[in-house]
Design a protein around this motif. Structure first.
Motif, short mmCIF file in Angstrom:
data_model
loop_
_atom_site.label_atom_id
_atom_site.label_comp_id
_atom_site.label_asym_id
_atom_site.label_seq_id
_atom_site.Cartn_x
_atom_site.Cartn_y
_atom_site.Cartn_z
N ALA A 240 51.41 32.82 29.09
CA ALA A 240 51.62 33.93 30.02
C ALA A 240 52.85 34.71 29.58
N VAL A 241 52.77 36.03 29.63
CA VAL A 241 53.89 36.90 29.27
C VAL A 241 54.23 37.76 30.47
N LEU A 242 55.45 37.64 30.94
CA LEU A 242 55.96 38.49 32.02
C LEU A 242 56.92 39.48 31.39
N ALA A 243 56.44 40.69 31.18
CA ALA A 243 57.22 41.70 30.48
C ALA A 243 57.84 42.66 31.49
N VAL A 244 59.16 42.63 31.59
CA VAL A 244 59.86 43.46 32.57
C VAL A 244 60.24 44.78 31.91
N ASP A 245 59.65 45.87 32.39
CA ASP A 245 59.90 47.20 31.85
C ASP A 245 61.01 47.90 32.63
N PRO A 246 61.81 48.73 31.93
CA PRO A 246 62.89 49.44 32.63
C PRO A 246 62.34 50.47 33.60
N SER A 247 62.92 50.50 34.80
CA SER A 247 62.55 51.49 35.81
C SER A 247 63.50 52.68 35.75
N SER A 248 63.00 53.82 36.11
CA SER A 248 63.84 55.00 36.20
C SER A 248 64.81 54.86 37.37
N VAL A 249 66.10 55.12 37.10
CA VAL A 249 67.09 55.07 38.16
C VAL A 249 66.83 56.16 39.19
N ARG A 250 66.29 57.29 38.75
CA ARG A 250 66.06 58.42 39.65
C ARG A 250 64.78 58.26 40.47
N SER A 251 63.67 57.97 39.80
CA SER A 251 62.39 57.93 40.51
C SER A 251 61.91 56.53 40.84
N GLY A 252 62.47 55.53 40.13
CA GLY A 252 62.01 54.16 40.33
C GLY A 252 60.75 53.85 39.55
N GLY A 253 60.24 54.84 38.80
CA GLY A 253 59.01 54.65 38.03
C GLY A 253 59.23 53.87 36.75
N SER A 254 58.15 53.33 36.21
CA SER A 254 58.22 52.54 35.00
C SER A 254 56.97 52.81 34.16
N ILE A 255 57.13 52.78 32.84
CA ILE A 255 56.00 53.08 31.95
C ILE A 255 55.00 51.94 31.92
N LEU A 256 55.51 50.70 31.92
CA LEU A 256 54.64 49.51 31.91
C LEU A 256 53.65 49.55 30.76
N GLY A 257 54.16 49.73 29.54
CA GLY A 257 53.27 49.89 28.39
C GLY A 257 53.06 48.65 27.56
N ASP A 258 53.49 47.49 28.06
CA ASP A 258 53.40 46.28 27.24
C ASP A 258 51.98 45.87 26.91
N LYS A 259 51.03 46.09 27.82
CA LYS A 259 49.64 45.73 27.52
C LYS A 259 49.11 46.60 26.39
N THR A 260 49.58 47.84 26.32
CA THR A 260 49.16 48.72 25.23
C THR A 260 49.76 48.25 23.92
N ARG A 261 51.03 47.81 23.95
CA ARG A 261 51.70 47.38 22.73
C ARG A 261 51.20 46.02 22.27
N MET A 262 50.65 45.21 23.16
CA MET A 262 50.18 43.87 22.80
C MET A 262 48.66 43.79 22.92
N GLU A 263 47.98 44.74 22.34
CA GLU A 263 46.52 44.83 22.51
C GLU A 263 45.81 43.59 22.00
N ARG A 264 46.25 43.03 20.87
CA ARG A 264 45.58 41.86 20.30
C ARG A 264 45.75 40.64 21.21
N LEU A 265 46.95 40.44 21.73
CA LEU A 265 47.19 39.30 22.61
C LEU A 265 46.44 39.45 23.93
N THR A 266 46.30 40.70 24.39
CA THR A 266 45.58 40.96 25.64
C THR A 266 44.15 40.46 25.58
N ARG A 267 43.54 40.52 24.39
CA ARG A 267 42.14 40.12 24.23
C ARG A 267 41.97 38.61 24.13
N GLU A 268 43.08 37.87 23.99
CA GLU A 268 42.98 36.41 23.87
C GLU A 268 42.62 35.80 25.23
N PRO A 269 41.57 34.99 25.29
CA PRO A 269 41.17 34.39 26.58
C PRO A 269 42.22 33.44 27.14
#
Length: 334
Positions: free
Chosen positions: A84-113
Motif C-alpha cells: 500500500a502506498v499513501l502518497a501525501v500531496d502538497p495542498s495549496s495554502v490559498r485554496s486548500g486544493g491538491s493535484i493528487l497526481g501520484d496515481k498518474t505518475r505510478m501507472e505501472r504500480l496502479t495496475r498491480e493487483p
C-alpha cells in the motif's frame, strides 16, 4: 457498532481493496457523524492485531520519489507481497486544493493487483502529513498489506511526523556535490534509517558514488541510536530507472526491522507511537470542542483583535484562552 460499520470492518479484514478506499474516505471526512463511524471502525479493526512494515519516505525535490516507489513497489509485488502506498500531496495554502497526481505518475504500480495507492492532500499540516494519514496506515494494516509506504511532500519541515508513524524511515536524494550535502538538514539525517542516492545510472553514476561516500562519512559523525545495529544508519546507491540497487535496499530494510524485533525495540517503538497518536487525538478533540463552542469562539475573536492591535501579547492571550478551556473541562491546577 452500526451494521454498515460492521460490514465495512469485515470487508477490510478479508483484504477488500475497495472497502479500504471507502474506509479511508470515511476517516478523512470532517463531518461529525463520519468521525463517529470512523472511530468505531478503527476500534473494530484494531482487534485484529495485524502489523505491516511501515516505511516512511521523504526526499529532496527532483530525487525521483514516485519513480522509486513504483519500481520498489513492483519489485515487492513481484515477490508476492501486498503493498500500500499513501502518497501525501502538497495542498495549496490559498485554496486548500491538491493535484493528487501520484496515481498518474505510478501507472505501472496502479495496475498491480497486489498494490493499493491512495493520494491524500496534506492540508497544510506540518511535515507534509495529512491529518488522517495515521488512521489510513492502521486501515491498510488491518486489510492485510505486508508493506505500507508513506510518501511525504519532502518540504523539509518536521519530518519527525513521518518517523513517528513509520518503522523504517528512508531519505531519498539525487546525486550532488557538497552543496547538496549541506542542503539536507541535520535533523532529517538524524532520523533517517537509510539514505538512498537515486539516479545512480548513466552519466550520474560516478556522482552518485561520490554522494554515497559523502553521506556515509557524514553519518559516521552522528551518535548511534538506541535499538540499531552498529552499521546503521547507512547510505546506498540505487537506480529506480534501471531498477538496480533495489533488492539491496530491501535487504537492508528487512535486516534492520528484524534486528529491532529481536531486540524488543520494535514493540517498544510501536507502543510509544500509539501513545503519541492517542495524545494527538485528545488535542484535536479539544480543539474541535473549543471551535464548536460559541462563547469560546467569541472570546477567541476578541483576543485575536487585541493581539492584532498590539494591546495583548500573543502568549498571554493564548494562555487566557487555554485557562478558560481547562476550567470548562474541569481541570484544576495542583
Amino acid at each position: 457498532m452500526t451494521d454498515s460499520t460492521g460490514t465495512l470492518a469485515r470487508a477490510l479484514l478479508k483484504g477488500d481493496r475497495r472497502a479500504l478506499a471507502r474506509a479511508i474516505t470515511l476517516v478523512e471526512s470532517g463531518r461529525e457523524d463520519h468521525r463517529e463511524r470512523a472511530e468505531e471502525l478503527l476500534d473494530a479493526v484494531a482487534e485484529s492485531g495485524r502489523q505491516s512494515l511501515r516505511i516512511g519516505l521523504s526526499g529532496t525535490p527532483g530525487a525521483g520519489k514516485s519513480t522509486f516507489i513504483e519500481a520498489f513497489g513492483c519489485m515487492l509485488t513481484g515477490q508476492g507481497m501486498r503493498v500500500a502506498v499513501l502518497a501525501v500531496d502538497p495542498s495549496s495554502v490559498r485554496s486548500g486544493g491538491s493535484i493528487l497526481g501520484d496515481k498518474t505518475r505510478m501507472e505501472r504500480l496502479t495496475r498491480e493487483p497486489g498494490a493499493f495507492i491512495r493520494p491524500s492532500p496534506s492540508q497544510s499540516h506540518l511535515g507534509g502529513i495529512a491529518q488522517r494519514t495515521k488512521d489510513a496506515v492502521a486501515l491498510c494494516e488491518a486489510t492485510g498489506f505486508d508493506v505500507v509506504m508513506i510518501e511525504t511532500v519532502g518540504v523539509g519541515q518536521s519530518e519527525t511526523a513521518v518517523a513517528d508513524m513509520s518503522d523504517i524511515f528512508v531519505l531519498l536524494i539525487a546525486p550532488g556535490g557538497g552543496d547538496e550535502l549541506q542542503g539536507v538538514k541535520r535533523g532529517i539525517m538524524e532520523i533517517a534509517d537509510l539514505i538512498l542516492v537515486n539516479k545512480a545510472d548513466g552519466d550520474l553514476k560516478p556522482a552518485a558514488g561520490r554522494s554515497v561516500a559523502d553521506y556515509s562519512s557524514a553519518l559516521r559523525l552522528l551518535k548511534r541510536r538506541k535499538g540499531d545495529p552498529q552499521d546503521f544508519p547507512k547510505a546506498l546507491p540505487v537506480s529506480a530507472r534501471d531498477e538496480t540497487g533495489l533488492p539491496e535496499a530491501w535487504d537492508e530494510i528487512t535486516a534492520l526491522a528484524e534486528f529491532r524485533k529481536a531486540s524488543g525495540f520494535w514493540d517498544e517503538r510501536r507502543s510509544e507511537q500509539a501513545c503519541r497518536w492517542f495524545e494527538d487525538e485528545v488535542r484535536m478533540g479539544l480543539l474541535r470542542h473549543f471551535e464548536a463552542d460559541r462563547k469560546s469562539e467569541e472570546a477567541m475573536q476578541a483576543l485575536r483583535s487585541a493581539v492584532a492591535e498590539g494591546t495583548r501579547a500573543p502568549g498571554a492571550a493564548a494562555r487566557e484562552i487555554l485557562s478558560g478551556l481547562g476550567r470548562k473541562a474541569g481541570f484544576r491546577r495542583t
